[in-house]
Design a protein around this motif. Structure first.
Motif, PDB file in Angstrom:
ATOM      1  N   SER A   1      43.529  28.635  30.387  1.00 44.05           N
ATOM      2  CA  SER A   1      42.328  28.692  31.032  1.00 44.05           C
ATOM      3  C   SER A   1      42.047  27.910  32.288  1.00 44.05           C
ATOM      4  O   SER A   1      40.932  28.219  33.122  1.00 44.05           O
ATOM      5  CB  SER A   1      41.139  28.528  30.061  1.00 44.05           C
ATOM      6  OG  SER A   1      41.251  27.173  29.953  1.00 44.05           O
TER       7      SER A   1
ATOM      8  N   ILE B   1      42.623  22.322  41.253  1.00 45.36           N
ATOM      9  CA  ILE B   1      42.360  23.880  40.922  1.00 45.36           C
ATOM     10  C   ILE B   1      43.942  24.183  40.990  1.00 45.36           C
ATOM     11  O   ILE B   1      44.340  24.441  42.077  1.00 45.36           O
ATOM     12  CB  ILE B   1      41.570  24.303  42.039  1.00 45.36           C
ATOM     13  CG1 ILE B   1      40.052  23.683  41.845  1.00 45.36           C
ATOM     14  CG2 ILE B   1      41.181  25.856  41.678  1.00 45.36           C
ATOM     15  CD1 ILE B   1      39.073  24.234  42.919  1.00 45.36           C
TER      16      ILE B   1
ATOM     17  N   ARG C   1      35.331  28.002  41.979  1.00 46.82           N
ATOM     18  CA  ARG C   1      35.746  26.688  41.299  1.00 46.82           C
ATOM     19  C   ARG C   1      35.505  25.418  42.437  1.00 46.82           C
ATOM     20  O   ARG C   1      35.275  24.566  42.297  1.00 46.82           O
ATOM     21  CB  ARG C   1      36.988  26.684  41.033  1.00 46.82           C
ATOM     22  CG  ARG C   1      37.523  27.506  39.412  1.00 46.82           C
ATOM     23  CD  ARG C   1      38.616  27.355  38.953  1.00 46.82           C
ATOM     24  NE  ARG C   1      38.757  27.874  37.660  1.00 46.82           N
ATOM     25  CZ  ARG C   1      39.774  27.636  36.734  1.00 46.82           C
ATOM     26  NH1 ARG C   1      40.690  27.277  36.970  1.00 46.82           N
ATOM     27  NH2 ARG C   1      39.513  28.164  35.557  1.00 46.82           N
TER      28      ARG C   1
ATOM     29  N   VAL D   1      46.233  27.221  40.973  1.00 45.17           N
ATOM     30  CA  VAL D   1      46.123  28.712  41.466  1.00 45.17           C
ATOM     31  C   VAL D   1      47.630  29.090  41.461  1.00 45.17           C
ATOM     32  O   VAL D   1      48.370  28.712  42.076  1.00 45.17           O
ATOM     33  CB  VAL D   1      45.600  28.711  43.023  1.00 45.17           C
ATOM     34  CG1 VAL D   1      45.893  30.363  43.238  1.00 45.17           C
ATOM     35  CG2 VAL D   1      44.303  28.454  43.035  1.00 45.17           C
TER      36      VAL D   1
ATOM     37  N   SER E   1      44.108  29.619  37.624  1.00 44.50           N
ATOM     38  CA  SER E   1      43.196  30.704  38.561  1.00 44.50           C
ATOM     39  C   SER E   1      44.401  31.734  39.186  1.00 44.50           C
ATOM     40  O   SER E   1      45.637  31.144  39.649  1.00 44.50           O
ATOM     41  CB  SER E   1      42.642  30.227  39.448  1.00 44.50           C
ATOM     42  OG  SER E   1      41.421  29.572  39.287  1.00 44.50           O
TER      43      SER E   1
ATOM     44  N   GLY F   1      36.855  33.939  41.859  1.00 43.25           N
ATOM     45  CA  GLY F   1      37.069  32.918  40.778  1.00 43.25           C
ATOM     46  C   GLY F   1      37.618  31.772  41.746  1.00 43.25           C
ATOM     47  O   GLY F   1      37.130  30.501  41.071  1.00 43.25           O
ATOM     48  N   ILE F   2      38.671  31.559  42.483  1.00 41.78           N
ATOM     49  CA  ILE F   2      38.785  30.499  43.237  1.00 41.78           C
ATOM     50  C   ILE F   2      37.690  29.733  44.074  1.00 41.78           C
ATOM     51  O   ILE F   2      37.506  28.658  43.762  1.00 41.78           O
ATOM     52  CB  ILE F   2      40.125  30.801  44.156  1.00 41.78           C
ATOM     53  CG1 ILE F   2      41.144  31.204  43.284  1.00 41.78           C
ATOM     54  CG2 ILE F   2      40.301  29.643  44.873  1.00 41.78           C
ATOM     55  CD1 ILE F   2      42.471  31.952  44.103  1.00 41.78           C
TER      56      ILE F   2
ATOM     57  N   GLY G   1      41.333  37.411  42.207  1.00 40.93           N
ATOM     58  CA  GLY G   1      41.236  35.849  41.987  1.00 40.93           C
ATOM     59  C   GLY G   1      40.344  35.017  43.297  1.00 40.93           C
ATOM     60  O   GLY G   1      39.899  34.045  42.935  1.00 40.93           O
TER      61      GLY G   1
END
Length: 210
Positions: A168, A138, A187, A140, A171, A183-184, A180
Motif C-alpha cells: 500500500s 514516497i 502524497r 513510486v 505508488s 495519487g503521487i 498514478g
C-alpha cells in the motif's frame, strides 16, 4: 495539484550553491534510466523541463526547479550506472548524503524504481538514508505500462519485500498513460502541508565522505 508555472532555478553540488530561501523541497531519486525525468515532466505538465537522456548516468548535479513559486522539485543524480567514471561515483555519496542530511527545506523524497527490475543495493541504501535522517519517502514504481497484470502483481510483491515496505506504500506510474499522476501529487501535497504546519526537520550530525 494544479501546476501554473515551473522553471529551472540552478544546479549545485554542495550546500553553498543551493538556492537561498525557505521554499519547501521535494526531491526525486532513483537508479539511472528508471524514468525519473519523465515522471517529473508529467507531474508538472512540461515536455522538457527535466531533460531526458539516452545516456544513463549523464546527470551528475543536483538540479532545482521552482513550481508555482511556492515549492521546489529537486532532481537528484541517478545512481547505479556501471559506465559512470570512478571519480564521479566517489563524489556521488558525499554529495547526496550531504543534501539529504543537511537541507532543512527538504520535506520528502520520491524514490523511483522500475516495475521490471528488482531494487538494487543503491535503492536500499537510499531508503536507509531517508529513514536515518527522518525524511519521508514516497516510493513510486514506474513503467507500469510495460508489463502484464500478472507480471505487475508478481513484481509488486518482490519490490515491496525487497524494500521492506507494505504494498500500500507503493505508488504506480506510467508516463504513457499518466496512471498514478494524481495519487503521487496527493502524497506530495500531504508532505508539503506537514511542512507548512511548522514541522521542522531534525538536526543531523556530520557525515563521513567515502
Amino acid at each position: 495539484m494544479i501546476v501554473k508555472s515551473a522553471h529551472f532555478v540552478k544546479s549545485a553540488t554542495r550546500p553553498a550553491h543551493y538556492p537561498e530561501g525557505d521554499l519547501p523541497e521535494i526531491a526525486f531519486a532513483g537508479r539511472s534510466n528508471v524514468g525519473k525525468s519523465s515522471l517529473v515532466n508529467v507531474l508538472v505538465n512540461r515536455k522538457n523541463l527535466v531533460r531526458t537522456s539516452s545516456t544513463p548516468g549523464r546527470t551528475q548535479l543536483i538540479n532545482f526547479f521552482q513550481v508555482n513559486d511556492c515549492f521546489t522539485l529537486v532532481d537528484l543524480p541517478g545512481y547505479g550506472y556501471a559506465k559512470v567514471p570512478l571519480e564521479v561515483k566517489k563524489a556521488w555519496r558525499p554529495m547526496m548524503e550531504t543534501y539529504l542530511s543537511k537541507r532543512r527545506n527538504l520535506r520528502g523524497v520520491v524514490l523511483i524504481v522500475d516495475i521490471r527490475r528488482t531494487p538494487v543495493e543503491e535503492d536500499l541504501q537510499m531508503l536507509e538514508w531517508l529513514r536515518a535522517y527522518s525524511v519521508p519517502p514516497i516510493v513510486v514504481v514506474t513503467k507500469c505500462d510495460k508489463v502484464s497484470k500478472n507480471e505487475r502483481a508478481r513484481q509488486t510483491a518482490i519490490i515491496a519485500e525487497r524494500l521492506g515496505v507494505e504494498k500500500s506504500e507503493l505508488s504506480f506510474f506510467s508516463a504513457l498513460s499518466k496512471e498514478g499522476k494524481d495519487g503521487i501529487w496527493a502524497r506530495i501535497d500531504a508532505l508539503l502541508e506537514v511542512g507548512a504546519e511548522g514541522t521542522e526537520q531534525p538536526e543531523n550530525a556530520g557525515i563521513e565522505a567515502s
